[in-house]
Motif scaffolding. Sequence first.
Motif, PDB file in Angstrom:
ATOM      1  N   GLU A 109       0.821  -1.215   0.000  1.00 36.87           N
ATOM      2  CA  GLU A 109       0.000   0.000   0.000  1.00 36.87           C
ATOM      3  C   GLU A 109       0.855   1.264   0.000  1.00 36.87           C
ATOM      4  OE1 GLU A 109      -2.628  -0.555   3.304  1.00 36.87           O
ATOM      5  OE2 GLU A 109      -4.015  -1.840   2.154  1.00 36.87           O
ATOM      6  N   ALA A 110       2.039   1.197   0.604  1.00 32.07           N
ATOM      7  CA  ALA A 110       2.942   2.360   0.595  1.00 32.07           C
ATOM      8  C   ALA A 110       3.565   2.552  -0.778  1.00 32.07           C
ATOM      9  CB  ALA A 110       4.024   2.183   1.649  1.00 32.07           C
ATOM     10  N   GLY A 111       3.798   1.463  -1.501  1.00 34.18           N
ATOM     11  CA  GLY A 111       4.353   1.542  -2.850  1.00 34.18           C
ATOM     12  C   GLY A 111       5.733   2.173  -2.880  1.00 34.18           C
ATOM     13  N   PRO A 112       5.984   3.079  -3.824  1.00 37.89           N
ATOM     14  CA  PRO A 112       7.312   3.708  -3.936  1.00 37.89           C
ATOM     15  C   PRO A 112       7.727   4.491  -2.695  1.00 37.89           C
ATOM     16  CG  PRO A 112       6.036   4.065  -5.935  1.00 37.89           C
ATOM     17  CD  PRO A 112       5.086   3.476  -4.924  1.00 37.89           C
ATOM     18  N   ALA A 113       6.766   4.827  -1.827  1.00 38.84           N
ATOM     19  CA  ALA A 113       7.106   5.603  -0.625  1.00 38.84           C
ATOM     20  C   ALA A 113       7.703   4.734   0.473  1.00 38.84           C
ATOM     21  CB  ALA A 113       5.860   6.308  -0.091  1.00 38.84           C
ATOM     22  N   TYR A 114       7.571   3.395   0.359  1.00 39.05           N
ATOM     23  CA  TYR A 114       8.091   2.544   1.420  1.00 39.05           C
ATOM     24  C   TYR A 114       9.616   2.633   1.461  1.00 39.05           C
ATOM     25  CZ  TYR A 114       9.045  -1.384   4.473  1.00 39.05           C
ATOM     26  OH  TYR A 114       9.493  -2.148   5.516  1.00 39.05           O
ATOM     27  N   GLY A 115      10.137   2.900   2.636  1.00 36.29           N
ATOM     28  CA  GLY A 115      11.578   3.079   2.820  1.00 36.29           C
ATOM     29  C   GLY A 115      11.967   4.526   2.996  1.00 36.29           C
ATOM     30  N   ARG A 116      11.098   5.425   2.577  1.00 39.10           N
ATOM     31  CA  ARG A 116      11.391   6.851   2.730  1.00 39.10           C
ATOM     32  C   ARG A 116      11.075   7.285   4.164  1.00 39.10           C
ATOM     33  NH1 ARG A 116      12.322   8.831  -2.351  1.00 39.10           N
ATOM     34  NH2 ARG A 116      12.321  10.963  -1.602  1.00 39.10           N
ATOM     35  N   GLY A 117      11.833   8.273   4.662  1.00 41.84           N
ATOM     36  CA  GLY A 117      11.644   8.718   6.037  1.00 41.84           C
ATOM     37  C   GLY A 117      11.842  10.207   6.187  1.00 41.84           C
ATOM     38  N   THR A 118      11.907  10.646   7.432  1.00 42.91           N
ATOM     39  CA  THR A 118      11.994  12.079   7.719  1.00 42.91           C
ATOM     40  C   THR A 118      13.158  12.403   8.651  1.00 42.91           C
ATOM     41  OG1 THR A 118      10.450  11.800   9.561  1.00 42.91           O
ATOM     42  CG2 THR A 118       9.509  12.389   7.410  1.00 42.91           C
ATOM     43  N   ALA A 119      14.139  11.513   8.729  1.00 41.53           N
ATOM     44  CA  ALA A 119      15.242  11.690   9.686  1.00 41.53           C
ATOM     45  C   ALA A 119      15.958  13.021   9.499  1.00 41.53           C
ATOM     46  CB  ALA A 119      16.228  10.534   9.572  1.00 41.53           C
ATOM     47  N   ILE A 120      16.114  13.464   8.244  1.00 41.79           N
ATOM     48  CA  ILE A 120      16.798  14.743   7.995  1.00 41.79           C
ATOM     49  C   ILE A 120      15.897  15.677   7.190  1.00 41.79           C
ATOM     50  CG2 ILE A 120      19.179  13.962   8.251  1.00 41.79           C
ATOM     51  CD1 ILE A 120      19.331  13.461   5.290  1.00 41.79           C
ATOM     52  N   ALA A 121      14.613  15.590   7.460  1.00 39.09           N
ATOM     53  CA  ALA A 121      13.652  16.438   6.761  1.00 39.09           C
ATOM     54  C   ALA A 121      13.968  17.907   6.994  1.00 39.09           C
ATOM     55  CB  ALA A 121      12.234  16.122   7.232  1.00 39.09           C
TER      56      ALA A 121
END
Length: 554
Positions: A109-121
């Motif tokens: 369901e996350a698709g291409p977004a899976y693995g992306r994060g906000t650690a250094i947003a």
Amino acid sequence: MTPAELSRALTDALTAAAAAGELTVDPADVPAEVRVERPKNRDHGDWATSVALQLAKKVGRPPREVAAVLAGRLAQVPGIAAVDVAGPGFLNVTLDAAAAGGLARDVVEAGPAYGRGTAIAGERIDLEFVSANPTGPIHLGGTRWAAVGDSLARVLEAAGAEVTREYYFNDHGAQIDRFARSLLARAHDEPAPEDGYGGDYISEIAGAVIAKVPGLLEEPREVQQETFRREGVELMFAEIRQSLGEFGVHFDVYFHEDSLHASGAVDRALARLRELGNVYEADGATWLRTSAFGDDKDRVVVKSDGNAAYISGDLAYYLDKRERGFDRAVIMLGADHHGYVARMMAMCAAFGDVPGKNLEILIGQMVNLVKDGVPVRMSKRAGTVVTMEDLVEQVGVDAARYSLVRSSVDTSIDIDLDLLVKRSNDNPVFYVQYAHARTVNVGVNAAAAGVRREDAFDPSLLVEETESLLLAALAEFPAVVARAAELREPHRVARYLEELAGKYHKFYDACRISPRADEDVTDVHRTRLWVNDATRQVLANGLRLLGVSAPERM
């Protein structure tokens, strides 16, 4: 349950224990994110954390007591089957099958977004890489930086940063003069200057300039040289940009070194450093007080003859990046620039910035090509070095990029050209890409057999060991990406993908997704299809971070 969800459950358990008076802890000391990791021994559970050890002093109780309080609360969380306190105070968490298997749906369901994060947003990073002199094709070292730099940019963006890819165009200095003289000599069939450039590409560029500027060879010699300088650099750089583009590497900014001197940026940088008290005059020259910031000696910025020293451009360029609003300037340099690190960090400190934070320098080691067991030494076109074009011609863009990025940049690597063209599991890029193609083929066959994801998803049915190991690997992907960004090590993504491919191949061998001819479609088949498709998504996401394609058939 994802690692992120388990991390939030741990934070909630800490907060609730503090509110109930079970633990005396300042709310400010409760971490916003608790790190969970895979235990080396899977018999110890699905996930482990050392948060009780980290907080023991602040709580004022032994780590095992802190861990016991958290274990009691975690055991009540839906999806957690068991929580054990181990050793000096580690928490080992075991998920029930449904919670562990639920990850498959989360990934799909996350698709291409899976693995992306906000650690250094929110962090703005200027990443400068390749920056080869426009005096010849990109050599193998520059090719490694192109692959690693572009992958690092993708990884940093996946961790939330805003990244600008920048190429420093060295169009100011003696190397450009040698290039112009080399073109001039070749145009007149004269021997190359002793300090000049050779290779067939010099003839190609010289011929292109003559064709572009009719009557050039009838002009005075000094006019010819200046024309060869101007037009030759432009043609060479256009070729470099084309090679990079064909390699899948595109830059946001091409910064011209010459502009620093023409715009007065060097003078502005010196003025700033004078205000800070870090520039002085001595022996007719202008010096930067780098020894006060860790360098082995002070550096001349403007020589006694009035000409700017090389470091003057570095000063102006760094200040320009900071004035453009970048929080960090990350520069990738070859091994021959190792001696520049101390002075560059001292320069950063002289501006009042923090070395290692506002300025980072990554040093890369050499690359060697091997074919038929023998080192490949020379390029047909460049004459003295192996180029990006040579490597791509031999193995293709995907294999070239993957092989260059899968090892830490601080180690020298040997690339076996024979291995990279093999369609076998010994070839790492084939191994990973084949796993992706296999997931696609499994999906096609499942559809033909009437297995549809949307008809059922029952993760409690995922009880086979290969299913559990594959799901565990899928769960690790976000942490791998975050760690790769934190350490500036995109090779971690490649090594992870190889491990994931291995676990998928074992899952494929052990667990049927399409029923046999005499079998009915069951919820086990449908749920396994979710796992298959989740694996496909993670393989595609990971390959995308490396700039490598995810083929659907091989």
